[in-house]
Structure formats: C-alpha cells, structure tokens
Design an enzyme around this catalytic site. Structure first.
Site, PDB file in Angstrom:
ATOM      1  N   LYS A  98       0.826  -1.206   0.000  1.00  0.00           N
ATOM      2  CA  LYS A  98       0.000   0.000   0.000  1.00  0.00           C
ATOM      3  C   LYS A  98       0.859   1.254   0.000  1.00  0.00           C
ATOM      4  O   LYS A  98       0.552   2.236  -0.681  1.00  0.00           O
ATOM      5  CB  LYS A  98      -0.936  -0.013   1.207  1.00  0.00           C
ATOM      6  N   GLN A 142      -4.017  -1.655  10.131  1.00  0.00           N
ATOM      7  CA  GLN A 142      -3.813  -3.007   9.613  1.00  0.00           C
ATOM      8  C   GLN A 142      -4.265  -4.050  10.622  1.00  0.00           C
ATOM      9  O   GLN A 142      -3.873  -4.019  11.792  1.00  0.00           O
ATOM     10  CB  GLN A 142      -2.328  -3.219   9.263  1.00  0.00           C
ATOM     11  N   ASP A 165     -10.644   1.854   4.856  1.00  0.00           N
ATOM     12  CA  ASP A 165     -11.046   0.456   4.644  1.00  0.00           C
ATOM     13  C   ASP A 165     -12.557   0.293   4.495  1.00  0.00           C
ATOM     14  O   ASP A 165     -13.028  -0.777   4.119  1.00  0.00           O
ATOM     15  CB  ASP A 165     -10.567  -0.425   5.799  1.00  0.00           C
TER      16      ASP A 165
END
Length: 208
Positions: A98, A142, A165
């Site tokens: 990412k 994460q 997200d």
C-alpha cells in the site's frame, strides 16, 4: 447490464472527499495485482487471462493524474496514514504494498508503528491524533490487532470521512442500502475484482 467504471472525483467536490477517493482507488489497485492469472471462460468455452498487473498500473496512472490535478488546483496532497501493530510478516508485506502504491501516485504517507505490547489507550490516542491531522485524508489500521486490544473499538474511533477500509457502520450501512448516499469507501478486495471485470469488458449477469 454492466455498470460502467465510476469516474474519478472532480476537483469541485469537497477536497477531502476527493483525496479520500483517490486513496481508496490506490488500494483497489493493490488488490488487482494478485489477479494476474485470473481465468475466465468466454461464450465459446475458451479460457482467457485477465492481466491484473496491467490494470493496476492503469489505475495508478489515472490516480496520479487526478492527484496532481488536486495538488495544482487546491494545493492539497492526498495523505494516507497506516497504523501497524506488531511484527507479523503478512501484515508488514501488505502495508508495504500500500505504501509503495501511495508513493507511485504522489501521496503523502504517514507510518505509525507499534510493538505488539502497545496498550489500547495508546492506539486510540494515535487514531485521534490522525483524525485531527488535516494532512491525513485516509486512515488504515492493519488487522489483525493483538488479542488484548478491542479491534471494533479502534476501528470505530476512526472518523468516517477518513475510514479508508470502509469498516465504519455508516460506510457499511450506506453500501447495503438501495439508493441513498453512496459509501465514502468500499471494501477494496471485492472492489478490485469488480474493477478487473469491468475494465476487461466482462459481463457477469447469467454466469455461473
């Protein structure tokens, strides 16, 4: 009927929302890469390959162009903050992907790395600081987090406008509703699969 690919945001939209959408698209591009060898069968039964790597590169080029336009018109560089806890190899690799994609399209990125033993309070404080940082338009925590930390509590603390997200209840709810407001972010892995199909001209209606 196949839904046409969605356009990138125009610069007359709210600047933060435009920056956020560019961040989501850059993550979607990461999800396209593993599909390099995805196989489809056409009407004649012959298999064909979808080149996920090439499609991901095309998305990154588009995102970079719009990112540069946003910087030129509003002096705002899309900012992505990534929070990583612990030393899991899989999590570190995903975060690295990412970050690499963000760098390629000219994003400003912030790393927040913690030991496995970090307290929930410290992690929540970090998220609140990122929520208040005007240079950050998207926040990505994460997963998984260590067992002593309440994942839901941490994810709920992210401002919906910065929920890269798409995990917030508001984003999930808007995604599930028919009509109404679209979500500010969508789950990137299924979005990447849809992007692959659409950009490859594949009609999925009626397929098994």
């Amino acid at each position: 009927k196949r839904r046409p690919p969605q356009p990138l945001p125009a610069t007359d939209e709210p600047v933060g929302q435009s920056a956020m959408l560019l961040i989501v698209l850059s993550i979607v591009a990461c999800c396209c890469v593993p599909a390099l060898l995805a196989r489809l069968r056409g009407a004649g039964g012959a298999a064909r390959l979808i080149d996920g790597k090439a499609i991901a590169a095309a998305i990154r080029r588009e995102v970079k162009q719009h990112s540069e336009a946003l910087i030129a018109s509003h002096k705002v560089t899309p900012g992505l903050a990534v929070v990583l806890v612990g030393a899991r190899t899989d999590s570190a690799t995903y975060v690295k992907m990412k970050k690499k994609a963000a760098a390629e399209v000219g994003f400003h990125s912030i790393d927040k790395t913690f030991e496995e033993s970090v307290t929930e309070e410290a992690l929540l404080q970090c998220v609140q600081e990122l929520n208040s940082d005007p240079s950050v338009h998207g926040i990505l925590v994460q997963l998984p987090l260590p067992k002593h930390i309440d994942e839901a509590k941490v994810l709920e603390s992210i401002r919906v406008e910065k929920d890269a997200d798409g995990f917030s209840s508001e984003n999930v709810g808007n995604m599930c509703l028919r009509g109404g407001k679209p979500p500010l972010a969508v789950p990137c892995t299924p979005a990447g699969c849809i992007e692959l199909l659409q950009r490859s001209g594949v009609a999925v209606r009626g397929k098994e």
